[in-house]
Design an enzyme around this catalytic site. Sequence first.
Site, PDB file in Angstrom:
ATOM      1  CG  ASP A 163      -2.048   0.496   0.811  1.00  0.00           C
ATOM      2  OD1 ASP A 163      -2.912   1.951   0.678  1.00  0.00           O
ATOM      3  OD2 ASP A 163      -3.377  -0.361   1.108  1.00  0.00           O
ATOM      4  CG  ASP A 212      -4.942   5.725   0.547  1.00  0.00           C
ATOM      5  OD1 ASP A 212      -5.343   5.156   1.518  1.00  0.00           O
ATOM      6  OD2 ASP A 212      -4.309   6.842   1.231  1.00  0.00           O
ATOM      7  CD  GLU A 226      -8.925   3.846  -1.700  1.00  0.00           C
ATOM      8  OE1 GLU A 226      -9.802   3.731  -1.288  1.00  0.00           O
ATOM      9  OE2 GLU A 226      -8.285   5.298  -1.161  1.00  0.00           O
ATOM     10  CG  HIS A 268      -9.581  -1.331   4.600  1.00  0.00           C
ATOM     11  ND1 HIS A 268      -9.016  -1.771   3.298  1.00  0.00           N
ATOM     12  CD2 HIS A 268      -9.046   0.066   5.150  1.00  0.00           C
ATOM     13  CE1 HIS A 268      -8.339  -0.296   2.674  1.00  0.00           C
ATOM     14  NE2 HIS A 268      -8.371   0.146   3.784  1.00  0.00           N
ATOM     15  CG  ASP A 269     -11.899   1.745   3.970  1.00  0.00           C
ATOM     16  OD1 ASP A 269     -11.397   2.020   4.990  1.00  0.00           O
ATOM     17  OD2 ASP A 269     -10.733   2.326   2.514  1.00  0.00           O
TER      18      ASP A 269
HETATM   19  C1  NOJ Z   1      -8.420   5.074   2.283  1.00  0.00           C
HETATM   20  C2  NOJ Z   1      -8.147   3.513   2.840  1.00  0.00           C
HETATM   21  O1  NOJ Z   1      -8.533   2.722   2.257  1.00  0.00           O
HETATM   22  C3  NOJ Z   1      -8.797   3.829   4.625  1.00  0.00           C
HETATM   23  O2  NOJ Z   1      -8.722   2.926   5.038  1.00  0.00           O
HETATM   24  C4  NOJ Z   1      -7.896   5.316   5.167  1.00  0.00           C
HETATM   25  O3  NOJ Z   1      -8.305   6.076   5.840  1.00  0.00           O
HETATM   26  C5  NOJ Z   1      -7.658   6.288   3.575  1.00  0.00           C
HETATM   27  N1  NOJ Z   1      -7.577   6.280   2.831  1.00  0.00           N
HETATM   28  C6  NOJ Z   1      -7.404   7.901   4.293  1.00  0.00           C
HETATM   29  O4  NOJ Z   1      -5.813   7.313   4.348  1.00  0.00           O
END
Ligand code: NOJ
Length: 536
Positions: free
Chosen positions: A105, A207, A270, A331-332
Amino acid sequence: MIANGRDASVPWWRSGVVYQIYPWSFQDTTGDGVGDIPGILSRLDHLVALGVDAVWLSPVYVSPMADFGYDVADYCDVDPRFGTLSDLDRLIEALHARGMKLILDFVPNHTSDRHPWFLESASSRTNPKADWYIWHDPAPDGGPPNNWRSMFGGIGWEWSAARGQWYYHAFLKEQPDLNWRNPAVVAAMHDVLRFWLKRGVDGFRVDVIWHLLKDPDFRDNPPNPDWTPDEPEVRHILQIMTCDQPGVIDLVKGFRKVIDEFPDKLMIGELYLTIERMCAYYGEDLDGAHLPFNFHLLMDPWKAETVGWLIEEYERRLPPGAWPNWVLGNHDNARVVSRLGAAQARVAAMFLLTARGTPTLFQGDEIGLSNGVIPPDRIRDPQEKNEPGLPDHNRDIARTPMQWDASPFAGFSTVEPWLPLVPGWESVNVAVEAADPASMLTLHRRLLKLRRAHEALSIGDVRVLVAAGDLLAFERRHGDERFVIVLNLGSDLIETSIPEASGGQIVLSSKGGRDGEIVGARLMLAGDDGVVISLA
Ligand code: NOJ
Protein backbone atom coordinates in the site's frame (compact mmCIF):
# COMPACT_ATOMS: atom_id res chain seq x y z
CA MET A 1 2.57 -20.61 -23.83
CA ILE A 2 0.81 -21.94 -20.73
CA ALA A 3 3.00 -22.22 -17.65
CA ASN A 4 1.67 -22.90 -14.17
CA GLY A 5 -1.86 -22.57 -15.50
CA ARG A 6 -1.09 -19.12 -16.92
CA ASP A 7 -0.34 -17.81 -20.39
CA ALA A 8 3.14 -16.28 -20.01
CA SER A 9 2.44 -13.64 -22.69
CA VAL A 10 -0.36 -12.14 -20.56
CA PRO A 11 0.79 -9.89 -17.68
CA TRP A 12 0.30 -11.73 -14.39
CA TRP A 13 -2.01 -9.06 -13.02
CA ARG A 14 -4.50 -9.55 -15.88
CA SER A 15 -5.00 -13.26 -15.42
CA GLY A 16 -4.35 -13.26 -11.67
CA VAL A 17 -6.42 -12.68 -8.57
CA VAL A 18 -5.44 -10.22 -5.82
CA TYR A 19 -6.05 -11.00 -2.14
CA GLN A 20 -6.09 -8.14 0.38
CA ILE A 21 -4.46 -8.76 3.74
CA TYR A 22 -5.28 -6.34 6.55
CA PRO A 23 -2.20 -6.86 8.73
CA TRP A 24 -3.86 -5.90 12.02
CA SER A 25 -6.19 -8.86 11.62
CA PHE A 26 -4.57 -11.73 9.73
CA GLN A 27 -2.46 -13.64 12.28
CA ASP A 28 -0.86 -12.68 15.58
CA THR A 29 2.36 -14.44 16.62
CA THR A 30 3.52 -12.17 19.44
CA GLY A 31 0.51 -12.50 21.71
CA ASP A 32 -0.45 -8.82 21.64
CA GLY A 33 -3.81 -9.39 19.96
CA VAL A 34 -2.64 -7.69 16.75
CA GLY A 35 -1.55 -9.46 13.56
CA ASP A 36 2.03 -9.30 12.30
CA ILE A 37 4.23 -10.22 9.34
CA PRO A 38 5.55 -13.47 10.87
CA GLY A 39 1.87 -14.34 11.24
CA ILE A 40 1.28 -13.81 7.54
CA LEU A 41 4.33 -15.97 6.81
CA SER A 42 2.82 -18.74 8.91
CA ARG A 43 -0.44 -18.71 6.94
CA LEU A 44 0.78 -18.79 3.35
CA ASP A 45 -0.57 -22.31 2.87
CA HIS A 46 -4.06 -20.82 3.08
CA LEU A 47 -3.32 -18.56 0.12
CA VAL A 48 -1.86 -21.43 -1.88
CA ALA A 49 -4.87 -23.64 -1.18
CA LEU A 50 -7.20 -20.77 -2.03
CA GLY A 51 -5.43 -20.20 -5.34
CA VAL A 52 -4.75 -16.46 -5.37
CA ASP A 53 -1.85 -14.87 -7.26
CA ALA A 54 -0.95 -11.71 -5.38
CA VAL A 55 -1.23 -10.26 -1.91
CA TRP A 56 -2.04 -6.60 -1.43
CA LEU A 57 -0.87 -5.77 2.07
CA SER A 58 -2.50 -2.78 3.76
CA PRO A 59 0.13 -0.47 5.35
CA VAL A 60 2.78 -1.97 7.61
CA TYR A 61 4.98 1.15 7.76
CA VAL A 62 6.05 2.92 10.93
CA SER A 63 2.96 4.74 12.13
CA PRO A 64 1.35 6.19 15.26
CA MET A 65 -1.77 4.35 13.98
CA ALA A 66 -4.16 7.28 14.27
CA ASP A 67 -5.72 5.82 11.09
CA PHE A 68 -4.41 2.27 11.49
CA GLY A 69 -1.33 2.70 9.34
CA TYR A 70 -2.71 5.15 6.78
CA ASP A 71 -0.78 7.79 8.75
CA VAL A 72 2.81 6.99 7.85
CA ALA A 73 5.74 8.29 9.90
CA ASP A 74 8.45 6.45 7.93
CA TYR A 75 7.76 5.14 4.43
CA CYS A 76 10.89 3.00 4.37
CA ASP A 77 10.59 0.92 7.50
CA VAL A 78 8.18 -1.51 9.14
CA ASP A 79 6.25 -0.69 12.30
CA PRO A 80 7.54 -2.79 15.23
CA ARG A 81 3.94 -3.94 15.89
CA PHE A 82 4.17 -5.88 12.64
CA GLY A 83 7.82 -6.98 12.74
CA THR A 84 10.94 -5.78 10.97
CA LEU A 85 12.14 -4.89 7.53
CA SER A 86 13.79 -8.28 7.31
CA ASP A 87 10.43 -9.94 8.10
CA LEU A 88 9.02 -8.06 5.11
CA ASP A 89 11.97 -9.18 2.97
CA ARG A 90 11.22 -12.74 4.07
CA LEU A 91 7.58 -12.29 3.09
CA ILE A 92 8.55 -11.09 -0.39
CA GLU A 93 10.83 -14.08 -0.77
CA ALA A 94 8.32 -16.59 0.59
CA LEU A 95 5.52 -15.34 -1.66
CA HIS A 96 7.81 -15.42 -4.69
CA ALA A 97 8.88 -18.94 -3.83
CA ARG A 98 5.21 -19.92 -4.02
CA GLY A 99 4.65 -18.13 -7.32
CA MET A 100 2.81 -15.21 -5.72
CA LYS A 101 3.40 -11.45 -5.79
CA LEU A 102 3.43 -8.77 -3.10
CA ILE A 103 1.70 -5.43 -3.61
CA LEU A 104 2.35 -2.80 -0.97
CA ASP A 105 0.00 0.00 0.00
CA PHE A 106 1.48 3.36 -0.97
CA VAL A 107 0.01 6.33 0.91
CA PRO A 108 1.12 9.48 -0.93
CA ASN A 109 -1.68 11.98 -0.22
CA HIS A 110 -0.76 12.58 3.40
CA THR A 111 1.81 11.61 6.00
CA SER A 112 1.48 11.30 9.74
CA ASP A 113 1.80 14.57 11.64
CA ARG A 114 4.77 12.84 13.34
CA HIS A 115 6.61 12.31 10.06
CA PRO A 116 9.95 14.23 10.18
CA TRP A 117 8.92 16.05 6.98
CA PHE A 118 5.86 17.49 8.71
CA LEU A 119 7.66 18.31 11.96
CA GLU A 120 10.15 20.31 9.92
CA SER A 121 7.51 21.91 7.72
CA ALA A 122 5.46 22.96 10.75
CA SER A 123 8.42 24.44 12.60
CA SER A 124 8.54 27.79 10.75
CA ARG A 125 7.57 29.48 7.51
CA THR A 126 11.14 29.49 6.27
CA ASN A 127 12.50 25.97 6.82
CA PRO A 128 13.61 23.90 3.79
CA LYS A 129 10.35 21.89 3.86
CA ALA A 130 8.12 24.92 4.50
CA ASP A 131 6.23 24.26 1.25
CA TRP A 132 5.92 20.46 1.51
CA TYR A 133 2.38 20.55 2.93
CA ILE A 134 -0.73 22.62 2.16
CA TRP A 135 -0.37 25.69 4.33
CA HIS A 136 -2.58 28.77 4.12
CA ASP A 137 -3.01 32.07 5.91
CA PRO A 138 -6.20 32.51 7.92
CA ALA A 139 -9.33 34.04 6.42
CA PRO A 140 -9.80 37.76 7.30
CA ASP A 141 -11.71 36.74 10.44
CA GLY A 142 -8.80 34.55 11.53
CA GLY A 143 -10.72 31.35 10.73
CA PRO A 144 -9.90 28.59 8.23
CA PRO A 145 -9.16 29.69 4.66
CA ASN A 146 -12.23 28.06 3.07
CA ASN A 147 -15.04 25.52 3.58
CA TRP A 148 -13.10 22.32 2.81
CA ARG A 149 -14.12 19.50 5.15
CA SER A 150 -12.39 16.38 6.41
CA MET A 151 -13.57 13.02 5.08
CA PHE A 152 -13.76 11.97 8.72
CA GLY A 153 -16.01 14.87 9.79
CA GLY A 154 -15.35 18.45 10.86
CA ILE A 155 -13.37 21.14 9.09
CA GLY A 156 -10.42 20.06 6.97
CA TRP A 157 -8.04 22.66 8.44
CA GLU A 158 -5.91 22.65 11.57
CA TRP A 159 -4.21 25.67 13.12
CA SER A 160 -0.44 25.74 13.65
CA ALA A 161 0.60 28.32 16.21
CA ALA A 162 4.29 28.00 15.25
CA ARG A 163 3.54 29.12 11.69
CA GLY A 164 0.46 31.25 12.36
CA GLN A 165 -1.17 29.35 9.51
CA TRP A 166 -3.63 26.55 8.85
CA TYR A 167 -2.78 23.22 7.21
CA TYR A 168 -5.20 21.12 5.19
CA HIS A 169 -5.98 17.49 6.01
CA ALA A 170 -8.44 15.57 3.84
CA PHE A 171 -8.62 12.91 6.61
CA LEU A 172 -7.58 13.25 10.27
CA LYS A 173 -5.71 16.28 11.59
CA GLU A 174 -2.97 13.72 12.30
CA GLN A 175 -2.78 13.15 8.50
CA PRO A 176 -1.62 16.44 6.92
CA ASP A 177 -1.90 16.51 3.11
CA LEU A 178 1.36 16.78 1.20
CA ASN A 179 1.75 19.53 -1.39
CA TRP A 180 1.99 17.58 -4.63
CA ARG A 181 2.56 20.81 -6.58
CA ASN A 182 6.05 20.88 -5.03
CA PRO A 183 8.56 18.95 -7.23
CA ALA A 184 10.65 18.10 -4.16
CA VAL A 185 7.68 16.14 -2.73
CA VAL A 186 7.26 14.31 -6.03
CA ALA A 187 10.95 13.40 -6.13
CA ALA A 188 11.01 12.22 -2.50
CA MET A 189 7.98 9.99 -3.02
CA HIS A 190 9.38 8.57 -6.26
CA ASP A 191 12.40 7.54 -4.24
CA VAL A 192 10.10 5.76 -1.78
CA LEU A 193 8.68 3.72 -4.67
CA ARG A 194 12.19 2.87 -5.85
CA PHE A 195 13.22 1.83 -2.34
CA TRP A 196 10.55 -0.87 -2.31
CA LEU A 197 10.84 -1.87 -5.96
CA LYS A 198 14.53 -2.54 -5.40
CA ARG A 199 13.61 -4.78 -2.47
CA GLY A 200 11.52 -6.85 -4.85
CA VAL A 201 7.92 -5.80 -4.28
CA ASP A 202 5.72 -6.33 -7.30
CA GLY A 203 3.73 -3.13 -7.22
CA PHE A 204 1.56 -0.77 -5.25
CA ARG A 205 -2.02 -0.05 -4.39
CA VAL A 206 -2.00 3.75 -4.26
CA ASP A 207 -4.18 5.22 -1.51
CA VAL A 208 -6.78 7.90 -2.48
CA ILE A 209 -5.01 8.60 -5.75
CA TRP A 210 -7.75 11.01 -6.89
CA HIS A 211 -7.18 13.27 -3.86
CA LEU A 212 -3.57 14.23 -4.58
CA LEU A 213 -4.18 17.72 -5.97
CA LYS A 214 -6.46 20.46 -4.65
CA ASP A 215 -7.63 23.65 -6.30
CA PRO A 216 -4.59 25.99 -6.45
CA ASP A 217 -6.88 28.98 -5.79
CA PHE A 218 -8.42 27.38 -2.69
CA ARG A 219 -11.98 28.03 -3.87
CA ASP A 220 -14.86 26.80 -1.70
CA ASN A 221 -16.52 23.48 -2.49
CA PRO A 222 -20.19 23.90 -3.53
CA PRO A 223 -23.05 22.57 -1.38
CA ASN A 224 -24.51 19.15 -2.16
CA PRO A 225 -28.29 19.49 -2.64
CA ASP A 226 -28.73 15.70 -2.29
CA TRP A 227 -27.16 15.26 1.15
CA THR A 228 -29.30 13.30 3.62
CA PRO A 229 -28.84 13.23 7.43
CA ASP A 230 -27.79 9.55 7.45
CA GLU A 231 -24.73 10.47 5.37
CA PRO A 232 -21.36 11.66 6.74
CA GLU A 233 -21.06 15.40 7.16
CA VAL A 234 -18.44 15.68 4.41
CA ARG A 235 -21.20 14.98 1.90
CA HIS A 236 -22.77 18.33 2.73
CA ILE A 237 -20.43 19.65 0.07
CA LEU A 238 -19.36 18.29 -3.30
CA GLN A 239 -15.62 17.57 -3.53
CA ILE A 240 -15.25 19.58 -6.74
CA MET A 241 -12.20 21.56 -5.62
CA THR A 242 -10.49 18.88 -3.55
CA CYS A 243 -10.68 15.68 -5.65
CA ASP A 244 -10.07 14.57 -9.23
CA GLN A 245 -8.38 17.87 -10.11
CA PRO A 246 -6.82 18.80 -13.45
CA GLY A 247 -3.21 17.60 -13.44
CA VAL A 248 -3.67 14.72 -11.02
CA ILE A 249 -3.35 12.17 -13.82
CA ASP A 250 0.07 13.58 -14.66
CA LEU A 251 1.14 12.66 -11.13
CA VAL A 252 -0.23 9.15 -11.69
CA LYS A 253 1.78 8.94 -14.90
CA GLY A 254 4.83 10.04 -12.94
CA PHE A 255 4.37 7.07 -10.55
CA ARG A 256 3.94 4.80 -13.53
CA LYS A 257 7.22 5.96 -15.09
CA VAL A 258 9.05 5.05 -11.91
CA ILE A 259 7.28 1.70 -11.65
CA ASP A 260 8.16 0.99 -15.29
CA GLU A 261 11.85 1.36 -14.46
CA PHE A 262 11.37 -2.20 -13.13
CA PRO A 263 9.89 -5.02 -15.24
CA ASP A 264 6.49 -6.58 -14.68
CA LYS A 265 5.20 -4.35 -11.87
CA LEU A 266 1.63 -3.31 -11.11
CA MET A 267 0.00 -0.05 -10.06
CA ILE A 268 -3.53 -0.13 -8.67
CA GLY A 269 -5.16 3.24 -7.89
CA GLU A 270 -7.77 3.74 -5.20
CA LEU A 271 -10.60 5.99 -6.38
CA TYR A 272 -14.33 6.21 -5.80
CA LEU A 273 -15.47 7.77 -9.09
CA THR A 274 -17.93 7.27 -11.95
CA ILE A 275 -16.86 4.71 -14.51
CA GLU A 276 -16.08 7.49 -16.96
CA ARG A 277 -13.80 9.39 -14.57
CA MET A 278 -12.28 6.16 -13.22
CA CYS A 279 -11.27 5.18 -16.76
CA ALA A 280 -9.36 8.47 -17.18
CA TYR A 281 -6.83 7.15 -14.65
CA TYR A 282 -5.63 4.48 -17.09
CA GLY A 283 -4.09 7.38 -19.06
CA GLU A 284 -4.96 7.92 -22.76
CA ASP A 285 -1.90 5.91 -23.78
CA LEU A 286 -2.31 3.42 -20.93
CA ASP A 287 0.48 5.28 -19.20
CA GLY A 288 -1.44 5.76 -15.92
CA ALA A 289 -2.56 3.15 -13.38
CA HIS A 290 -2.75 -0.42 -14.71
CA LEU A 291 -5.87 -0.90 -12.62
CA PRO A 292 -7.83 2.06 -11.31
CA PHE A 293 -9.97 0.32 -8.69
CA ASN A 294 -13.55 -0.30 -9.81
CA PHE A 295 -15.66 0.00 -6.64
CA HIS A 296 -19.04 0.01 -8.33
CA LEU A 297 -20.12 -3.27 -6.74
CA LEU A 298 -19.63 -1.47 -3.42
CA MET A 299 -21.26 1.78 -4.53
CA ASP A 300 -24.18 0.66 -6.69
CA PRO A 301 -27.25 -1.51 -5.98
CA TRP A 302 -26.82 -5.28 -6.41
CA LYS A 303 -29.48 -5.52 -9.13
CA ALA A 304 -29.18 -7.52 -12.34
CA GLU A 305 -29.98 -4.52 -14.49
CA THR A 306 -27.39 -2.36 -12.71
CA VAL A 307 -24.63 -4.98 -12.83
CA GLY A 308 -25.36 -5.73 -16.49
CA TRP A 309 -25.22 -2.02 -17.24
CA LEU A 310 -21.95 -1.69 -15.27
CA ILE A 311 -20.30 -4.42 -17.34
CA GLU A 312 -21.37 -2.78 -20.60
CA GLU A 313 -20.61 0.78 -19.53
CA TYR A 314 -17.17 -0.32 -18.33
CA GLU A 315 -16.42 -2.12 -21.60
CA ARG A 316 -17.55 0.98 -23.56
CA ARG A 317 -15.44 3.40 -21.53
CA LEU A 318 -12.22 1.38 -21.17
CA PRO A 319 -9.47 2.89 -23.28
CA PRO A 320 -8.39 0.45 -26.03
CA GLY A 321 -6.23 -2.28 -24.54
CA ALA A 322 -7.06 -1.40 -20.92
CA TRP A 323 -7.98 -4.16 -18.50
CA PRO A 324 -10.94 -4.02 -16.05
CA ASN A 325 -11.11 -5.07 -12.39
CA TRP A 326 -13.79 -5.75 -9.77
CA VAL A 327 -13.94 -5.47 -5.99
CA LEU A 328 -16.60 -6.85 -3.61
CA GLY A 329 -15.16 -5.90 -0.26
CA ASN A 330 -12.34 -4.12 1.52
CA HIS A 331 -11.35 -2.76 4.94
CA ASP A 332 -13.41 0.41 4.47
CA ASN A 333 -16.82 -1.07 3.71
CA ALA A 334 -19.42 -3.36 5.26
CA ARG A 335 -18.86 -7.08 4.59
CA VAL A 336 -20.52 -8.53 1.49
CA VAL A 337 -22.30 -11.23 3.54
CA SER A 338 -23.93 -8.53 5.65
CA ARG A 339 -24.81 -6.36 2.67
CA LEU A 340 -26.37 -9.11 0.56
CA GLY A 341 -27.08 -12.02 2.92
CA ALA A 342 -25.10 -15.27 3.14
CA ALA A 343 -26.77 -17.03 0.19
CA GLN A 344 -26.57 -14.06 -2.16
CA ALA A 345 -22.94 -13.42 -1.17
CA ARG A 346 -22.16 -16.78 -2.80
CA VAL A 347 -23.76 -15.55 -6.03
CA ALA A 348 -21.72 -12.35 -5.75
CA ALA A 349 -18.53 -14.41 -5.29
CA MET A 350 -19.43 -16.30 -8.45
CA PHE A 351 -19.77 -12.99 -10.26
CA LEU A 352 -16.49 -11.60 -8.91
CA LEU A 353 -14.53 -14.69 -9.92
CA THR A 354 -16.06 -15.16 -13.37
CA ALA A 355 -16.25 -11.50 -14.42
CA ARG A 356 -13.89 -10.05 -17.02
CA GLY A 357 -11.30 -8.18 -15.00
CA THR A 358 -8.87 -8.75 -12.16
CA PRO A 359 -10.76 -9.62 -8.97
CA THR A 360 -9.64 -8.32 -5.59
CA LEU A 361 -10.75 -10.54 -2.75
CA PHE A 362 -10.77 -9.17 0.81
CA GLN A 363 -9.48 -11.43 3.59
CA GLY A 364 -12.34 -13.14 5.36
CA ASP A 365 -14.79 -12.82 2.48
CA GLU A 366 -13.65 -16.26 1.31
CA ILE A 367 -15.00 -17.79 4.53
CA GLY A 368 -18.15 -15.67 4.51
CA LEU A 369 -17.26 -13.46 7.47
CA SER A 370 -20.10 -11.11 8.29
CA ASN A 371 -19.84 -7.67 9.88
CA GLY A 372 -18.31 -7.65 13.32
CA VAL A 373 -20.37 -6.60 16.30
CA ILE A 374 -18.38 -3.89 18.06
CA PRO A 375 -19.41 -2.89 21.60
CA PRO A 376 -19.19 0.89 22.13
CA ASP A 377 -16.17 0.59 24.43
CA ARG A 378 -14.22 -1.34 21.78
CA ILE A 379 -14.69 1.02 18.84
CA ARG A 380 -11.29 1.77 17.28
CA ASP A 381 -12.10 3.41 13.93
CA PRO A 382 -11.47 7.18 14.05
CA GLN A 383 -14.08 7.73 11.34
CA GLU A 384 -16.72 6.24 13.64
CA LYS A 385 -15.40 8.02 16.74
CA ASN A 386 -15.64 11.39 14.97
CA GLU A 387 -19.16 10.84 13.62
CA PRO A 388 -20.80 8.06 15.61
CA GLY A 389 -23.86 6.09 14.64
CA LEU A 390 -24.25 6.49 10.88
CA PRO A 391 -25.25 3.29 9.02
CA ASP A 392 -22.32 1.02 8.05
CA HIS A 393 -19.95 3.85 8.91
CA ASN A 394 -17.85 2.07 11.52
CA ARG A 395 -15.08 0.44 9.53
CA ASP A 396 -14.18 -1.84 12.46
CA ILE A 397 -17.02 -4.11 11.32
CA ALA A 398 -14.97 -5.21 8.31
CA ARG A 399 -11.64 -5.35 10.14
CA THR A 400 -12.23 -8.08 12.72
CA PRO A 401 -9.65 -10.89 12.95
CA MET A 402 -9.38 -13.72 10.48
CA GLN A 403 -10.98 -16.88 11.87
CA TRP A 404 -8.73 -19.91 11.36
CA ASP A 405 -10.14 -22.66 13.54
CA ALA A 406 -12.29 -23.44 16.59
CA SER A 407 -9.46 -23.09 19.11
CA PRO A 408 -9.53 -20.16 21.56
CA PHE A 409 -9.56 -16.80 19.76
CA ALA A 410 -10.14 -18.67 16.49
CA GLY A 411 -6.44 -19.46 16.09
CA PHE A 412 -5.79 -15.77 15.39
CA SER A 413 -4.10 -15.03 18.69
CA THR A 414 -3.48 -16.41 22.16
CA VAL A 415 -5.17 -13.39 23.77
CA GLU A 416 -8.35 -11.37 23.23
CA PRO A 417 -7.80 -9.71 19.83
CA TRP A 418 -7.79 -5.94 19.24
CA LEU A 419 -11.29 -6.28 17.75
CA PRO A 420 -13.78 -9.00 18.70
CA LEU A 421 -14.25 -12.16 16.67
CA VAL A 422 -17.51 -12.44 14.76
CA PRO A 423 -20.07 -14.42 16.78
CA GLY A 424 -20.30 -17.95 15.40
CA TRP A 425 -16.53 -18.10 14.77
CA GLU A 426 -16.49 -21.69 16.09
CA SER A 427 -18.06 -22.76 12.79
CA VAL A 428 -17.21 -19.89 10.42
CA ASN A 429 -13.49 -20.51 10.09
CA VAL A 430 -10.93 -21.90 7.65
CA ALA A 431 -10.48 -25.31 9.29
CA VAL A 432 -14.18 -26.14 9.53
CA GLU A 433 -14.94 -24.83 6.05
CA ALA A 434 -11.98 -26.57 4.41
CA ALA A 435 -13.56 -29.88 5.42
CA ASP A 436 -17.03 -28.94 4.17
CA PRO A 437 -17.72 -29.37 0.43
CA ALA A 438 -20.67 -26.97 0.69
CA SER A 439 -18.82 -24.15 2.47
CA MET A 440 -18.10 -20.64 1.24
CA LEU A 441 -14.40 -21.46 1.35
CA THR A 442 -14.84 -24.51 -0.86
CA LEU A 443 -16.91 -22.45 -3.29
CA HIS A 444 -14.10 -19.88 -3.48
CA ARG A 445 -11.44 -22.53 -3.98
CA ARG A 446 -13.45 -24.16 -6.75
CA LEU A 447 -14.18 -20.86 -8.48
CA LEU A 448 -10.52 -19.86 -8.34
CA LYS A 449 -9.43 -23.24 -9.67
CA LEU A 450 -11.88 -23.00 -12.53
CA ARG A 451 -10.74 -19.47 -13.35
CA ARG A 452 -7.12 -20.57 -13.37
CA ALA A 453 -7.82 -23.59 -15.56
CA HIS A 454 -9.74 -21.72 -18.26
CA GLU A 455 -8.50 -18.71 -20.17
CA ALA A 456 -12.06 -17.91 -21.20
CA LEU A 457 -12.72 -17.15 -17.52
CA SER A 458 -9.45 -15.38 -16.72
CA ILE A 459 -8.65 -13.38 -19.85
CA GLY A 460 -11.60 -14.00 -22.18
CA ASP A 461 -14.03 -11.49 -23.67
CA VAL A 462 -17.39 -10.78 -22.09
CA ARG A 463 -20.89 -10.32 -23.51
CA VAL A 464 -23.98 -9.61 -21.43
CA LEU A 465 -26.83 -11.93 -22.48
CA VAL A 466 -29.60 -10.99 -20.03
CA ALA A 467 -29.81 -8.33 -17.31
CA ALA A 468 -33.42 -8.00 -16.24
CA GLY A 469 -35.49 -8.67 -13.15
CA ASP A 470 -33.28 -10.83 -10.95
CA LEU A 471 -31.53 -12.55 -13.82
CA LEU A 472 -28.01 -11.79 -14.96
CA ALA A 473 -26.42 -13.93 -17.66
CA PHE A 474 -23.16 -13.30 -19.46
CA GLU A 475 -20.78 -15.14 -21.70
CA ARG A 476 -16.99 -15.44 -21.44
CA ARG A 477 -15.10 -16.55 -24.50
CA HIS A 478 -11.48 -17.09 -25.51
CA GLY A 479 -10.38 -19.06 -28.58
CA ASP A 480 -12.49 -22.21 -28.67
CA GLU A 481 -13.49 -21.95 -25.04
CA ARG A 482 -16.86 -20.59 -24.04
CA PHE A 483 -18.68 -20.31 -20.70
CA VAL A 484 -22.07 -18.89 -19.81
CA ILE A 485 -22.64 -17.69 -16.26
CA VAL A 486 -26.24 -17.39 -15.11
CA LEU A 487 -26.96 -15.74 -11.76
CA ASN A 488 -30.18 -15.32 -9.81
CA LEU A 489 -29.79 -12.10 -7.83
CA GLY A 490 -33.12 -12.61 -6.07
CA SER A 491 -34.61 -15.19 -3.75
CA ASP A 492 -37.38 -16.56 -6.03
CA LEU A 493 -37.10 -19.46 -8.44
CA ILE A 494 -36.45 -18.35 -12.04
CA GLU A 495 -37.38 -20.39 -15.07
CA THR A 496 -35.79 -19.05 -18.20
CA SER A 497 -34.26 -19.96 -21.50
CA ILE A 498 -30.77 -18.89 -22.47
CA PRO A 499 -30.19 -20.14 -26.02
CA GLU A 500 -26.44 -19.43 -25.75
CA ALA A 501 -26.22 -21.91 -22.85
CA SER A 502 -28.28 -24.67 -24.38
CA GLY A 503 -26.37 -27.95 -24.67
CA GLY A 504 -23.76 -26.77 -22.19
CA GLN A 505 -22.80 -28.52 -19.00
CA ILE A 506 -22.99 -27.07 -15.51
CA VAL A 507 -19.52 -27.21 -13.97
CA LEU A 508 -20.27 -25.31 -10.77
CA SER A 509 -23.33 -23.98 -8.98
CA SER A 510 -23.28 -21.62 -6.05
CA LYS A 511 -25.79 -23.66 -4.04
CA GLY A 512 -24.21 -26.94 -5.11
CA GLY A 513 -25.64 -30.21 -6.37
CA ARG A 514 -25.87 -29.44 -10.07
CA ASP A 515 -22.42 -30.43 -11.36
CA GLY A 516 -22.57 -32.30 -14.66
CA GLU A 517 -26.16 -31.32 -15.48
CA ILE A 518 -26.72 -30.65 -19.20
CA VAL A 519 -28.63 -27.45 -19.93
CA GLY A 520 -31.65 -27.83 -22.16
CA ALA A 521 -33.97 -25.30 -23.76
CA ARG A 522 -35.27 -24.31 -20.31
CA LEU A 523 -33.09 -23.47 -17.32
CA MET A 524 -34.41 -23.48 -13.76
CA LEU A 525 -32.49 -21.46 -11.24
CA ALA A 526 -33.39 -21.57 -7.55
CA GLY A 527 -33.44 -18.33 -5.57
CA ASP A 528 -29.92 -17.17 -4.66
CA ASP A 529 -28.36 -19.69 -7.04
CA GLY A 530 -25.90 -19.24 -9.86
CA VAL A 531 -24.34 -21.60 -12.35
CA VAL A 532 -21.22 -21.69 -14.49
CA ILE A 533 -21.94 -23.52 -17.74
CA SER A 534 -19.17 -24.85 -19.96
CA LEU A 535 -19.79 -24.93 -23.71
CA ALA A 536 -16.34 -26.02 -24.82
C1 NOJ B 1 -8.30 4.98 2.05
C2 NOJ B 1 -7.98 3.84 2.97
O1 NOJ B 1 -8.45 2.66 2.40
C3 NOJ B 1 -8.62 4.16 4.30
O2 NOJ B 1 -8.59 3.07 5.18
C4 NOJ B 1 -7.94 5.37 4.88
O3 NOJ B 1 -8.57 5.78 6.08
C5 NOJ B 1 -7.97 6.54 3.89
N1 NOJ B 1 -7.65 6.14 2.55
C6 NOJ B 1 -6.99 7.60 4.29
O4 NOJ B 1 -5.69 7.16 4.02
